[in-house]
Design a protein around this motif. Structure first.
Motif, PDB file in Angstrom:
ATOM      1  N   VAL A 130       0.831  -1.208   0.000  1.00  0.00           N
ATOM      2  CA  VAL A 130       0.000   0.000   0.000  1.00  0.00           C
ATOM      3  C   VAL A 130       0.862   1.254   0.000  1.00  0.00           C
ATOM      4  CG1 VAL A 130      -0.294   0.359   2.495  1.00  0.00           C
ATOM      5  CG2 VAL A 130      -2.186   0.873   0.938  1.00  0.00           C
ATOM      6  N   GLN A 131       2.126   1.128   0.415  1.00  0.00           N
ATOM      7  CA  GLN A 131       3.044   2.258   0.373  1.00  0.00           C
ATOM      8  C   GLN A 131       3.810   2.321  -0.945  1.00  0.00           C
ATOM      9  OE1 GLN A 131       5.457   1.841   3.915  1.00  0.00           O
ATOM     10  NE2 GLN A 131       3.815   2.507   5.275  1.00  0.00           N
ATOM     11  N   GLY A 132       3.603   1.323  -1.818  1.00  0.00           N
ATOM     12  CA  GLY A 132       4.187   1.365  -3.154  1.00  0.00           C
ATOM     13  C   GLY A 132       5.611   0.883  -3.253  1.00  0.00           C
ATOM     14  N   TYR A 133       6.078   0.054  -2.286  1.00  0.00           N
ATOM     15  CA  TYR A 133       7.469  -0.381  -2.285  1.00  0.00           C
ATOM     16  C   TYR A 133       7.666  -1.821  -2.726  1.00  0.00           C
ATOM     17  CZ  TYR A 133       7.886   3.812   0.587  1.00  0.00           C
ATOM     18  OH  TYR A 133       7.823   5.088   1.062  1.00  0.00           O
ATOM     19  N   GLY A 134       6.626  -2.632  -2.723  1.00  0.00           N
ATOM     20  CA  GLY A 134       6.772  -4.038  -3.049  1.00  0.00           C
ATOM     21  C   GLY A 134       5.679  -4.843  -2.385  1.00  0.00           C
ATOM     22  N   ILE A 135       5.934  -6.109  -2.132  1.00  0.00           N
ATOM     23  CA  ILE A 135       4.963  -6.955  -1.438  1.00  0.00           C
ATOM     24  C   ILE A 135       5.511  -7.405  -0.095  1.00  0.00           C
ATOM     25  CG2 ILE A 135       3.689  -9.148  -1.528  1.00  0.00           C
ATOM     26  CD1 ILE A 135       3.386  -8.765  -4.524  1.00  0.00           C
ATOM     27  N   TRP A 136       6.761  -7.874  -0.047  1.00  0.00           N
ATOM     28  CA  TRP A 136       7.352  -8.320   1.214  1.00  0.00           C
ATOM     29  C   TRP A 136       8.491  -7.399   1.629  1.00  0.00           C
ATOM     30  CZ3 TRP A 136       3.692 -11.220   2.584  1.00  0.00           C
ATOM     31  CH2 TRP A 136       3.097 -12.142   1.726  1.00  0.00           C
ATOM     32  N   ASP A 137       8.717  -7.284   2.900  1.00  0.00           N
ATOM     33  CA  ASP A 137       9.840  -6.525   3.438  1.00  0.00           C
ATOM     34  C   ASP A 137      10.974  -7.504   3.706  1.00  0.00           C
ATOM     35  OD1 ASP A 137      11.508  -4.701   4.724  1.00  0.00           O
ATOM     36  OD2 ASP A 137      10.568  -5.076   6.666  1.00  0.00           O
ATOM     37  N   GLY A 138      11.886  -7.628   2.750  1.00  0.00           N
ATOM     38  CA  GLY A 138      12.958  -8.593   2.886  1.00  0.00           C
ATOM     39  C   GLY A 138      12.630  -9.886   2.163  1.00  0.00           C
ATOM     40  N   PRO A 139      13.599 -10.811   2.077  1.00  0.00           N
ATOM     41  CA  PRO A 139      13.423 -12.026   1.277  1.00  0.00           C
ATOM     42  C   PRO A 139      12.460 -13.021   1.911  1.00  0.00           C
ATOM     43  CG  PRO A 139      15.495 -12.100   2.482  1.00  0.00           C
ATOM     44  CD  PRO A 139      14.950 -10.724   2.686  1.00  0.00           C
ATOM     45  N   VAL A 140      11.756 -13.762   1.056  1.00  0.00           N
ATOM     46  CA  VAL A 140      10.862 -14.838   1.512  1.00  0.00           C
ATOM     47  C   VAL A 140      11.130 -16.108   0.691  1.00  0.00           C
ATOM     48  CG1 VAL A 140       9.040 -13.341   2.427  1.00  0.00           C
ATOM     49  CG2 VAL A 140       9.011 -13.960   0.003  1.00  0.00           C
ATOM     50  N   ASP A 141      12.375 -16.265   0.242  1.00  0.00           N
ATOM     51  CA  ASP A 141      12.736 -17.448  -0.530  1.00  0.00           C
ATOM     52  C   ASP A 141      12.988 -18.633   0.402  1.00  0.00           C
ATOM     53  OD1 ASP A 141      15.136 -16.740   0.654  1.00  0.00           O
ATOM     54  OD2 ASP A 141      16.138 -16.207  -1.218  1.00  0.00           O
ATOM     55  N   ASP A 142      13.408 -19.771  -0.176  1.00  0.00           N
ATOM     56  CA  ASP A 142      13.625 -20.969   0.630  1.00  0.00           C
ATOM     57  C   ASP A 142      14.600 -20.724   1.774  1.00  0.00           C
ATOM     58  OD1 ASP A 142      11.871 -22.648  -0.604  1.00  0.00           O
ATOM     59  OD2 ASP A 142      13.352 -23.803  -1.715  1.00  0.00           O
ATOM     60  N   ALA A 143      15.697 -20.041   1.487  1.00  0.00           N
ATOM     61  CA  ALA A 143      16.701 -19.822   2.521  1.00  0.00           C
ATOM     62  C   ALA A 143      16.137 -18.995   3.671  1.00  0.00           C
ATOM     63  CB  ALA A 143      17.921 -19.131   1.916  1.00  0.00           C
ATOM     64  N   ALA A 144      15.336 -17.977   3.331  1.00  0.00           N
ATOM     65  CA  ALA A 144      14.771 -17.108   4.364  1.00  0.00           C
ATOM     66  C   ALA A 144      13.762 -17.849   5.245  1.00  0.00           C
ATOM     67  CB  ALA A 144      14.111 -15.892   3.717  1.00  0.00           C
ATOM     68  N   ILE A 145      12.954 -18.715   4.643  1.00  0.00           N
ATOM     69  CA  ILE A 145      11.970 -19.456   5.426  1.00  0.00           C
ATOM     70  C   ILE A 145      12.642 -20.594   6.194  1.00  0.00           C
ATOM     71  CG2 ILE A 145       9.788 -20.713   5.352  1.00  0.00           C
ATOM     72  CD1 ILE A 145       9.714 -17.666   4.644  1.00  0.00           C
ATOM     73  N   ARG A 146      13.675 -21.186   5.603  1.00  0.00           N
ATOM     74  CA  ARG A 146      14.431 -22.210   6.323  1.00  0.00           C
ATOM     75  C   ARG A 146      15.054 -21.634   7.589  1.00  0.00           C
ATOM     76  NH1 ARG A 146      17.252 -23.657   2.487  1.00  0.00           N
ATOM     77  NH2 ARG A 146      16.154 -25.577   1.887  1.00  0.00           N
ATOM     78  N   ALA A 147      15.464 -20.375   7.540  1.00  0.00           N
ATOM     79  CA  ALA A 147      16.057 -19.748   8.722  1.00  0.00           C
ATOM     80  C   ALA A 147      15.045 -19.678   9.869  1.00  0.00           C
ATOM     81  CB  ALA A 147      16.565 -18.348   8.369  1.00  0.00           C
ATOM     82  N   ILE A 148      13.773 -19.435   9.530  1.00  0.00           N
ATOM     83  CA  ILE A 148      12.733 -19.439  10.572  1.00  0.00           C
ATOM     84  C   ILE A 148      12.578 -20.849  11.137  1.00  0.00           C
ATOM     85  CG2 ILE A 148      10.278 -19.063  11.033  1.00  0.00           C
ATOM     86  CD1 ILE A 148      10.273 -16.952   8.832  1.00  0.00           C
ATOM     87  N   ALA A 149      12.515 -21.833  10.257  1.00  0.00           N
ATOM     88  CA  ALA A 149      12.370 -23.220  10.705  1.00  0.00           C
ATOM     89  C   ALA A 149      13.549 -23.653  11.574  1.00  0.00           C
ATOM     90  CB  ALA A 149      12.225 -24.143   9.501  1.00  0.00           C
ATOM     91  N   ASP A 150      14.729 -23.111  11.301  1.00  0.00           N
ATOM     92  CA  ASP A 150      15.917 -23.475  12.077  1.00  0.00           C
ATOM     93  C   ASP A 150      15.826 -22.999  13.516  1.00  0.00           C
ATOM     94  OD1 ASP A 150      17.044 -24.780   9.946  1.00  0.00           O
ATOM     95  OD2 ASP A 150      18.384 -23.144   9.382  1.00  0.00           O
ATOM     96  N   TRP A 151      14.989 -22.030  13.775  1.00  0.00           N
ATOM     97  CA  TRP A 151      14.728 -21.616  15.161  1.00  0.00           C
ATOM     98  C   TRP A 151      13.817 -22.616  15.868  1.00  0.00           C
ATOM     99  CZ3 TRP A 151      13.945 -15.906  16.924  1.00  0.00           C
ATOM    100  CH2 TRP A 151      15.079 -15.152  16.612  1.00  0.00           C
TER     101      TRP A 151
END
Length: 491
Positions: free
Chosen positions: A189-210
């Protein structure tokens, strides 16, 4: 959670996930410039319903009002719409401008959307007329490739409510323990993109690693519906497909996706207003009747065949800041309509539950209480009716909230948790430390309850607060408390 100042957000950059385009577009034919062009899009479709939109470009002389006409092939019917006055007679559909979007200069465009039902085949209209002039469109739509799904490496559990517990398909109690992944509510809605930062496999794997097993994903209703104030590359089909891809990726790591409606339409300038803007650019006291039921009908239709997905109706209601009495606030919360102190028509929690169930979805639904979801004192009394029996009480707590002590949790949360599943959708503190969240986690652990930390973003931990300093999962001094705790209880 209220977000960091705009100056902080402007400094945040990251990868933008743009996936696909319209599912069934109709674009202008080649050759001379047509008098008008129309792009017809099916942004989402389920068993008996679908969400559609039209983008009209006027290449004629400027007009002060417009009317678009087209015919369905049969078996389709518009049930509700936005950004235009929609009507239908037989197969003939008409969309007439609203008072505020009637002017179309030469070369200008306008978009409008709708929800519809269908049976047989959801065929694409082939002829469109703008103010009686036939627009030059292709009769054969160009199919859009299906977005590439990430490879599945795990399976998220199918969840439902049993008594006061969340359970999986085998009936085993299941706690949601994880993080929030902010960005989808504000970037678009602010016109910058859809996600703030990466949401690829590596980024989501990092969450799972927690050792997290759940990710809460805040969303924006104007971006999902593709309203005209949102850039097309960040709204409508592009936004929906990006959300679908992130949900699939979260599930591929065995984690539960929680789809949270964070920011909504409606002008509110009263007590504790987050902004004066009518658009979905901040937290409003309640969801709006104009767009929110359409949002949830569409989301529910999109994910109704995915029992792993959980729906969080509305981030942080605060009608208590607008109304004169607590009773009025809880009535507004459940029933919506005309609420004292709120200048727009409100969609109550019952309306939204009905929208989701009406789309055929039986998914688990989380519902936060008053005072920014920090007050559940009368949640049981005003709990909406759900034919699926899949409602969960949602609670938010930070060190600066009113109900932020064990005595308050014992008196107001424990009775709720005895009768319904309880999920703390947001826990956090603004001290850049974790003493408070340690206390929260212990209380919830002792009772077998669920919680998710705010937030998996690389902001300053005192303004966010943020759990990480980078998207490989390096914790901040605040985030290390949640990381170490999750890894200890889920070795």
């Amino acid at each position: 959670m209220r977000h960091p100042p705009r100056s902080v957000l402007l400094a945040v950059t990251g990868a933008v996930a743009l996936v696909g385009a319209a599912l069934v577009p109709v674009v202008s034919a080649s050759g001379a410039t047509p008098a008008c062009t129309v792009e017809y899009t099916v942004t989402s479709q389920w068993d008996t319903g679908f969400q559609g939109s039209v983008t009209i470009t006027n290449n004629m002389a400027a007009v002060s009002s417009w009317s678009l006409a087209f015919d369905f092939g049969g078996g389709q019917k518009v049930t509700q719409g936005w950004n235009a006055k929609w009507s239908q007679s037989g197969t003939a559909v008409t969309a007439v401008n609203e008072s505020w979007n009637g002017s179309l200069a030469t070369g200008a465009s306008v978009s409008a959307g709708f929800l519809g039902s269908w049976s047989g085949s959801n065929t694409v209209p082939t002829t469109f007329k703008l103010n009686g002039t036939t627009c030059n469109v292709d009769t054969e739509p160009t199919p859009t490739p299906t977005p590439t799904e990430p490879p599945a490496t795990g399976t998220a559990p199918a969840l439902h409510v049993s008594g006061a517990k969340l359970v999986d398909a085998d009936g085993t109690a299941h706690r949601l323990l994880g993080v929030n992944r902010s960005g989808g509510e504000f970037m678009c809605v602010q016109g910058y993109g859809i996600w703030d930062g990466p949401v690829d496999d590596a980024a989501i794997r990092a969450i799972a690693d927690w050792k997290a097993n759940a990710v809460r994903i805040p969303l924006n209703e104007e971006c999902w519906l593709g309203l005209s104030n949102v850039k097309s590359e960040y709204g409508g089909a592009n936004y929906i497909n990006a959300v679908k891809e992130l949900v699939a990726r979260v599930e591929s790591f065995g984690m539960t996706p929680i789809l949270d409606l964070h920011w909504t339409y409606g002008q509110y300038t009263g007590n504790s207003a987050g902004c004066s803007d009518v658009h979905a650019t901040c937290q409003k006291p309640m969801p709006d009747a104009q767009y929110t039921p359409s949002f949830w009908s569409s989301v529910a239709g999109t994910f109704k065949d995915d029992p792993a997905a959980v729906f969080d109706l509305f981030n942080e209601p605060y009608p208590d800041r607008a109304t004169a009495t607590t009773t009025q606030a809880w009535q507004c919360w459940r029933d919506g309509g005309t609420c004292p102190g709120i200048g727009y028509q409100v969609a109550g929690m019952q309306d939204l539950v009905d929208s989701i169930r009406g789309a055929g979805a039986k998914n688990v639904i989380m519902i936060g209480g008053l005072a920014y979801s920090n007050d559940l004192s009368q949640w049981l009394t005003y709990r909406p009716t759900d034919p699926a029996g899949n409602l969960v009480a949602a609670y938010h707590v930070y060190n600066f909230n009113t109900c932020a002590s064990e005595s308050c949790w014992n008196s107001s949360l424990a009775p709720v948790a005895a009768q319904a599943p309880l999920v703390a959708g947001e826990i956090g503190e603004n001290t850049c430390s974790h003493a408070f969240v340690d206390q929260v986690m212990k209380w919830f652990d002792d009772r077998g309850l669920s919680y998710l930390g705010w937030t998996w973003n690389t902001w300053d931990c005192s303004s966010g607060p943020s759990l990480i300093s980078d998207y490989t999962g390096t914790p901040t001094a605040y985030g290390v408390g949640l990381r170490d705790h999750l890894q200890a209880i889920n070795p």
